[in-house]
Motif scaffolding. Structure first.
Motif, PDB file in Angstrom:
ATOM      1  N   GLY A 143      78.873 -71.588  30.960  1.00 56.33           N
ATOM      2  CA  GLY A 143      78.975 -72.996  31.958  1.00 56.33           C
ATOM      3  C   GLY A 143      80.003 -73.807  32.535  1.00 56.33           C
ATOM      4  O   GLY A 143      80.164 -75.082  32.419  1.00 56.33           O
ATOM      5  N   HIS A 144      80.647 -74.167  30.540  1.00 58.86           N
ATOM      6  CA  HIS A 144      81.426 -74.805  30.351  1.00 58.86           C
ATOM      7  C   HIS A 144      82.900 -74.956  31.574  1.00 58.86           C
ATOM      8  O   HIS A 144      83.322 -73.764  31.926  1.00 58.86           O
ATOM      9  CB  HIS A 144      82.277 -74.844  29.107  1.00 58.86           C
ATOM     10  N   GLU A 145      83.253 -76.308  31.718  1.00 62.04           N
ATOM     11  CA  GLU A 145      84.271 -75.572  32.354  1.00 62.04           C
ATOM     12  C   GLU A 145      85.969 -76.222  31.371  1.00 62.04           C
ATOM     13  O   GLU A 145      85.933 -77.303  30.055  1.00 62.04           O
ATOM     14  CB  GLU A 145      85.272 -77.185  33.264  1.00 62.04           C
ATOM     15  N   VAL A 146      86.994 -75.219  31.599  1.00 60.76           N
ATOM     16  CA  VAL A 146      87.528 -74.819  30.245  1.00 60.76           C
ATOM     17  C   VAL A 146      89.787 -75.916  30.930  1.00 60.76           C
ATOM     18  O   VAL A 146      89.582 -74.734  32.147  1.00 60.76           O
ATOM     19  CB  VAL A 146      88.177 -74.422  29.600  1.00 60.76           C
ATOM     20  N   VAL A 147      90.294 -76.552  30.606  1.00 63.76           N
ATOM     21  CA  VAL A 147      91.470 -76.780  31.110  1.00 63.76           C
ATOM     22  C   VAL A 147      92.592 -75.622  30.452  1.00 63.76           C
ATOM     23  O   VAL A 147      92.518 -75.972  28.927  1.00 63.76           O
ATOM     24  CB  VAL A 147      92.153 -78.420  31.185  1.00 63.76           C
ATOM     25  N   SER A 148      93.188 -74.927  30.953  1.00 68.96           N
ATOM     26  CA  SER A 148      93.540 -74.138  30.349  1.00 68.96           C
ATOM     27  C   SER A 148      95.203 -73.629  30.604  1.00 68.96           C
ATOM     28  O   SER A 148      95.325 -73.409  31.060  1.00 68.96           O
ATOM     29  CB  SER A 148      93.383 -72.582  31.037  1.00 68.96           C
ATOM     30  N   TRP A 149      96.252 -74.239  28.959  1.00 69.99           N
ATOM     31  CA  TRP A 149      97.420 -74.311  29.435  1.00 69.99           C
ATOM     32  C   TRP A 149      97.999 -72.616  29.358  1.00 69.99           C
ATOM     33  O   TRP A 149      98.767 -72.768  30.279  1.00 69.99           O
ATOM     34  CB  TRP A 149      97.705 -74.687  28.342  1.00 69.99           C
ATOM     35  N   ILE A 150      97.726 -71.617  28.981  1.00 66.13           N
ATOM     36  CA  ILE A 150      98.100 -70.625  29.000  1.00 66.13           C
ATOM     37  C   ILE A 150      97.979 -70.067  30.430  1.00 66.13           C
ATOM     38  O   ILE A 150      98.627 -69.808  31.200  1.00 66.13           O
ATOM     39  CB  ILE A 150      96.755 -69.582  28.399  1.00 66.13           C
TER      40      ILE A 150
ATOM     41  N   ASN B  50      97.772 -71.662  33.408  1.00 65.89           N
ATOM     42  CA  ASN B  50      98.849 -72.733  33.894  1.00 65.89           C
ATOM     43  C   ASN B  50      99.788 -71.950  33.405  1.00 65.89           C
ATOM     44  O   ASN B  50     100.973 -71.974  34.647  1.00 65.89           O
ATOM     45  CB  ASN B  50      98.559 -74.165  33.010  1.00 65.89           C
ATOM     46  N   ASN B  51     100.393 -71.543  32.363  1.00 67.69           N
ATOM     47  CA  ASN B  51     101.824 -70.550  32.149  1.00 67.69           C
ATOM     48  C   ASN B  51     102.500 -69.815  32.968  1.00 67.69           C
ATOM     49  O   ASN B  51     103.081 -69.310  33.558  1.00 67.69           O
ATOM     50  CB  ASN B  51     102.247 -71.023  30.712  1.00 67.69           C
TER      51      ASN B  51
ATOM     52  N   VAL C  28     106.709 -66.369  29.963  1.00 68.21           N
ATOM     53  CA  VAL C  28     106.714 -64.844  30.721  1.00 68.21           C
ATOM     54  C   VAL C  28     108.575 -64.188  30.946  1.00 68.21           C
ATOM     55  O   VAL C  28     108.009 -63.095  30.325  1.00 68.21           O
ATOM     56  CB  VAL C  28     106.041 -65.239  31.963  1.00 68.21           C
ATOM     57  N   THR C  29     109.163 -65.184  31.709  1.00 70.21           N
ATOM     58  CA  THR C  29     110.181 -64.676  32.689  1.00 70.21           C
ATOM     59  C   THR C  29     111.457 -64.412  31.393  1.00 70.21           C
ATOM     60  O   THR C  29     112.409 -63.980  31.674  1.00 70.21           O
ATOM     61  CB  THR C  29     110.812 -65.234  33.545  1.00 70.21           C
ATOM     62  N   LYS C  30     110.992 -65.625  30.204  1.00 68.84           N
ATOM     63  CA  LYS C  30     112.985 -64.928  29.447  1.00 68.84           C
ATOM     64  C   LYS C  30     114.273 -65.863  30.015  1.00 68.84           C
ATOM     65  O   LYS C  30     114.909 -65.465  29.996  1.00 68.84           O
ATOM     66  CB  LYS C  30     112.816 -64.506  28.414  1.00 68.84           C
ATOM     67  N   LYS C  31     114.045 -66.320  31.388  1.00 69.62           N
ATOM     68  CA  LYS C  31     115.198 -66.565  32.160  1.00 69.62           C
ATOM     69  C   LYS C  31     115.946 -67.396  30.929  1.00 69.62           C
ATOM     70  O   LYS C  31     117.062 -67.706  31.538  1.00 69.62           O
ATOM     71  CB  LYS C  31     114.562 -67.319  33.004  1.00 69.62           C
TER      72      LYS C  31
ATOM     73  N   GLN D 151     106.208 -79.881  34.484  1.00 68.77           N
ATOM     74  CA  GLN D 151     105.004 -79.488  34.872  1.00 68.77           C
ATOM     75  C   GLN D 151     104.321 -79.252  33.511  1.00 68.77           C
ATOM     76  O   GLN D 151     102.987 -79.358  33.830  1.00 68.77           O
ATOM     77  CB  GLN D 151     105.090 -78.121  36.117  1.00 68.77           C
ATOM     78  N   SER D 152     104.395 -78.134  33.105  1.00 69.14           N
ATOM     79  CA  SER D 152     103.459 -77.881  31.474  1.00 69.14           C
ATOM     80  C   SER D 152     103.377 -79.150  30.158  1.00 69.14           C
ATOM     81  O   SER D 152     102.389 -79.200  30.432  1.00 69.14           O
ATOM     82  CB  SER D 152     104.671 -76.786  30.945  1.00 69.14           C
ATOM     83  N   PHE D 153     104.460 -79.909  31.088  1.00 71.20           N
ATOM     84  CA  PHE D 153     104.513 -81.026  29.404  1.00 71.20           C
ATOM     85  C   PHE D 153     103.177 -82.065  30.101  1.00 71.20           C
ATOM     86  O   PHE D 153     102.805 -82.378  29.110  1.00 71.20           O
ATOM     87  CB  PHE D 153     105.494 -81.550  29.578  1.00 71.20           C
TER      88      PHE D 153
END
Length: 149
Positions: free
Chosen positions: A27-34, A36-37, A45-48, A62-64
């Motif tokens: 039942g917890h809210e988790v903010v996930s940078w994974i 998000n990315n 992921v893309t390695k552009k 945006q990530s920062f």
């Protein structure tokens, strides 16, 4: 329920995803940078781009912002070790909220051989096993967060 931020490294991706799933199942809210990315089709992921090009891109901006905001505005912070410089910086961001009268409980899910140094003193709680985290989060919510309001 508390908003939880889990700071870690990409090398711990699967463990962080499993901990996130377990916390959410309870039942917890988790903010996930994974998430998000991956949701942003990120350079990880893309390695552009090479790192220097990426770090100066709108994607990295945006990530920062996401990571800094997550560490600064959560109600419970979890450091999933071993990690690197960015996760250590997020620990500092979270701990720094104490100077603005906002104490965010900080949990370290410690690992053998973790080399965090003197500043490990910023953590309020230490767990050595992943299964200790969810009961500790529940205890913090019951005891600490209710009295902090």
């Amino acid at each position: 329920m508390a908003k939880i931020y889990v700071a870690s490294s990409w090398k711990n991706q699967h463990g962080v995803e499993m901990l996130t799933a377990e916390l959410r199942k309870n039942g917890h809210e988790v903010v996930s940078w994974i998430e998000n990315n991956f949701g942003e089709n990120h350079n990880h992921v893309t390695k552009k781009f090479d790192f220097e090009t990426w770090v100066n891109s709108p994607e990295s901006d945006q990530s920062f912002e996401f990571d800094v905001n997550g560490a600064a505005t959560c109600n419970i912070f979890i450091y999933y070790a071993p990690s690197g410089k960015d996760a250590a910086a997020e620990c500092g961001i979270c701990y720094g909220q104490r100077f603005h009268s906002k104490t965010i409980p900080m949990i370290a899910l410690w690992s053998k051989g973790e080399d965090f140094g003197l500043l490990r003193k910023m953590f309020d709680f230490f767990c050595e096993r992943h299964y200790e985290v969810v009961p500790l989060v529940k205890e913090i919510e019951s005891n600490f967060l209710k009295t902090a309001k």
